[in-house]
Design a protein around this motif. Structure first.
Motif, PDB file in Angstrom:
ATOM      1  N   THR A   1       7.303  -7.254 -15.933  1.00 25.54           N
ATOM      2  CA  THR A   1       8.828  -7.599 -16.104  1.00 25.54           C
ATOM      3  C   THR A   1       9.026  -8.926 -14.989  1.00 25.54           C
ATOM      4  O   THR A   1       8.135  -9.214 -14.264  1.00 25.54           O
ATOM      5  N   ARG A   2      10.428  -9.144 -14.831  1.00 22.36           N
ATOM      6  CA  ARG A   2      10.777 -10.178 -14.148  1.00 22.36           C
ATOM      7  C   ARG A   2      11.976  -9.820 -13.109  1.00 22.36           C
ATOM      8  O   ARG A   2      12.776  -9.078 -13.843  1.00 22.36           O
ATOM      9  N   LEU A   3      11.986 -10.164 -11.820  1.00 27.27           N
ATOM     10  CA  LEU A   3      13.389  -9.496 -11.269  1.00 27.27           C
ATOM     11  C   LEU A   3      14.047 -10.932 -10.442  1.00 27.27           C
ATOM     12  O   LEU A   3      13.322 -11.662 -10.339  1.00 27.27           O
ATOM     13  N   ARG A   4      15.327 -10.903 -10.460  1.00 25.90           N
ATOM     14  CA  ARG A   4      16.058 -11.933  -9.873  1.00 25.90           C
ATOM     15  C   ARG A   4      15.896 -11.765  -8.016  1.00 25.90           C
ATOM     16  O   ARG A   4      16.144 -10.522  -7.540  1.00 25.90           O
ATOM     17  N   VAL A   5      15.551 -12.756  -7.290  1.00 23.31           N
ATOM     18  CA  VAL A   5      15.654 -12.692  -6.038  1.00 23.31           C
ATOM     19  C   VAL A   5      16.968 -13.622  -5.507  1.00 23.31           C
ATOM     20  O   VAL A   5      17.020 -14.596  -6.064  1.00 23.31           O
ATOM     21  N   PRO A   6      18.102 -13.025  -5.104  1.00 22.75           N
ATOM     22  CA  PRO A   6      19.043 -13.643  -4.668  1.00 22.75           C
ATOM     23  C   PRO A   6      18.845 -15.100  -4.163  1.00 22.75           C
ATOM     24  O   PRO A   6      18.106 -15.002  -3.062  1.00 22.75           O
ATOM     25  N   GLY A   7      19.375 -15.888  -4.487  1.00 23.53           N
ATOM     26  CA  GLY A   7      19.163 -17.414  -4.048  1.00 23.53           C
ATOM     27  C   GLY A   7      17.946 -18.203  -4.043  1.00 23.53           C
ATOM     28  O   GLY A   7      17.793 -19.264  -3.680  1.00 23.53           O
ATOM     29  N   ALA A   8      17.032 -17.532  -4.953  1.00 18.34           N
ATOM     30  CA  ALA A   8      15.696 -17.897  -5.018  1.00 18.34           C
ATOM     31  C   ALA A   8      15.000 -17.836  -6.372  1.00 18.34           C
ATOM     32  O   ALA A   8      13.937 -17.912  -6.698  1.00 18.34           O
ATOM     33  N   GLY A   9      15.851 -17.522  -7.434  1.00 19.64           N
ATOM     34  CA  GLY A   9      15.323 -17.517  -8.727  1.00 19.64           C
ATOM     35  C   GLY A   9      14.537 -16.021  -9.164  1.00 19.64           C
ATOM     36  O   GLY A   9      15.097 -15.152  -8.576  1.00 19.64           O
ATOM     37  N   GLU A  10      13.473 -16.307  -9.882  1.00 23.47           N
ATOM     38  CA  GLU A  10      13.021 -14.956 -10.495  1.00 23.47           C
ATOM     39  C   GLU A  10      11.557 -15.095  -9.850  1.00 23.47           C
ATOM     40  O   GLU A  10      10.689 -16.159  -9.644  1.00 23.47           O
ATOM     41  N   ILE A  11      11.066 -13.648  -9.842  1.00 22.36           N
ATOM     42  CA  ILE A  11       9.522 -13.452  -9.630  1.00 22.36           C
ATOM     43  C   ILE A  11       9.087 -12.484 -10.485  1.00 22.36           C
ATOM     44  O   ILE A  11       9.746 -11.853 -10.928  1.00 22.36           O
ATOM     45  N   GLY A  12       7.922 -12.386 -10.607  1.00 21.84           N
ATOM     46  CA  GLY A  12       7.262 -11.410 -11.488  1.00 21.84           C
ATOM     47  C   GLY A  12       6.882 -10.066 -10.691  1.00 21.84           C
ATOM     48  O   GLY A  12       6.653  -9.907  -9.532  1.00 21.84           O
ATOM     49  N   LEU A  13       7.165  -8.865 -11.708  1.00 19.84           N
ATOM     50  CA  LEU A  13       6.671  -7.588 -11.060  1.00 19.84           C
ATOM     51  C   LEU A  13       5.696  -7.005 -12.014  1.00 19.84           C
ATOM     52  O   LEU A  13       5.983  -7.155 -13.171  1.00 19.84           O
ATOM     53  N   TYR A  14       4.504  -6.658 -11.729  1.00 16.34           N
ATOM     54  CA  TYR A  14       3.765  -5.996 -12.744  1.00 16.34           C
ATOM     55  C   TYR A  14       2.888  -5.007 -12.257  1.00 16.34           C
ATOM     56  O   TYR A  14       2.548  -4.661 -11.280  1.00 16.34           O
ATOM     57  N   GLN A  15       2.305  -3.966 -13.292  1.00 13.59           N
ATOM     58  CA  GLN A  15       1.505  -2.902 -13.202  1.00 13.59           C
ATOM     59  C   GLN A  15       0.148  -3.348 -13.637  1.00 13.59           C
ATOM     60  O   GLN A  15       0.126  -3.339 -14.931  1.00 13.59           O
ATOM     61  N   PRO A  16      -0.793  -3.626 -12.978  1.00  7.82           N
ATOM     62  CA  PRO A  16      -2.116  -4.109 -13.531  1.00  7.82           C
ATOM     63  C   PRO A  16      -3.029  -2.919 -14.332  1.00  7.82           C
ATOM     64  O   PRO A  16      -2.688  -1.794 -13.879  1.00  7.82           O
ATOM     65  N   ARG A  17      -3.465  -3.376 -15.372  1.00 12.15           N
ATOM     66  CA  ARG A  17      -4.396  -2.635 -15.996  1.00 12.15           C
ATOM     67  C   ARG A  17      -5.886  -3.271 -15.689  1.00 12.15           C
ATOM     68  O   ARG A  17      -6.770  -2.678 -16.098  1.00 12.15           O
TER      69      ARG A  17
END
Length: 119
Positions: free
Chosen positions: A95-111
């Motif tokens: 998924t992706r999440l918003r960092v206030p003032g800095a756009g988006e970064i990814g978040l994932y659960q690796p397999r």
């Protein structure tokens, strides 16, 4: 020899982004000078992906977790905005999440096999 890696996230509102990493994600940090925070990264790994010439040299930041659903629930309770639905990419849940003032970064659960805890 190499002793570490320094990741830079460019932000139009650096104070808001720093507050997010400090207060919401709870990353340990040092104040390098007058509020210029440098955060301790979680254990990290580096992957090199093939790219077209226009994307060569581009870098992305993905945070990793053991349980994406639980992590998303915890972050939502702290006001984090997710900007995409969870995608099953085969190699992990993403998924992706918003960092206030800095756009988006990814978040994932690796397999996939991970390297961040190698000696």
């Amino acid at each position: 020899m190499i002793t570490g890696a320094h990741t830079i996230l460019y932000a139009e509102d650096a104070e808001a982004a720093r507050a997010f990493f400090r207060d919401v994600l709870g990353l340990a940090h040092v104040d390098a000078n007058n509020g210029w925070l440098i955060f301790k990264s979680p254990p990290a790994e580096l992957a090199v992906h093939p790219a077209e010439p226009a994307d060569t040299g581009r870098a992305e930041l993905y945070l990793m977790c053991d349980d994406l659903t639980a992590t998303m629930d915890e972050l939502r309770s702290k006001g984090v905005e997710f900007t995409s639905e969870v995608t099953d990419a085969g190699w992990g849940l993403l998924t992706r999440l918003r960092v206030p003032g800095a756009g988006e970064i990814g978040l994932y659960q690796p397999r996939h096999a991970t390297a961040y805890d190698l000696p």
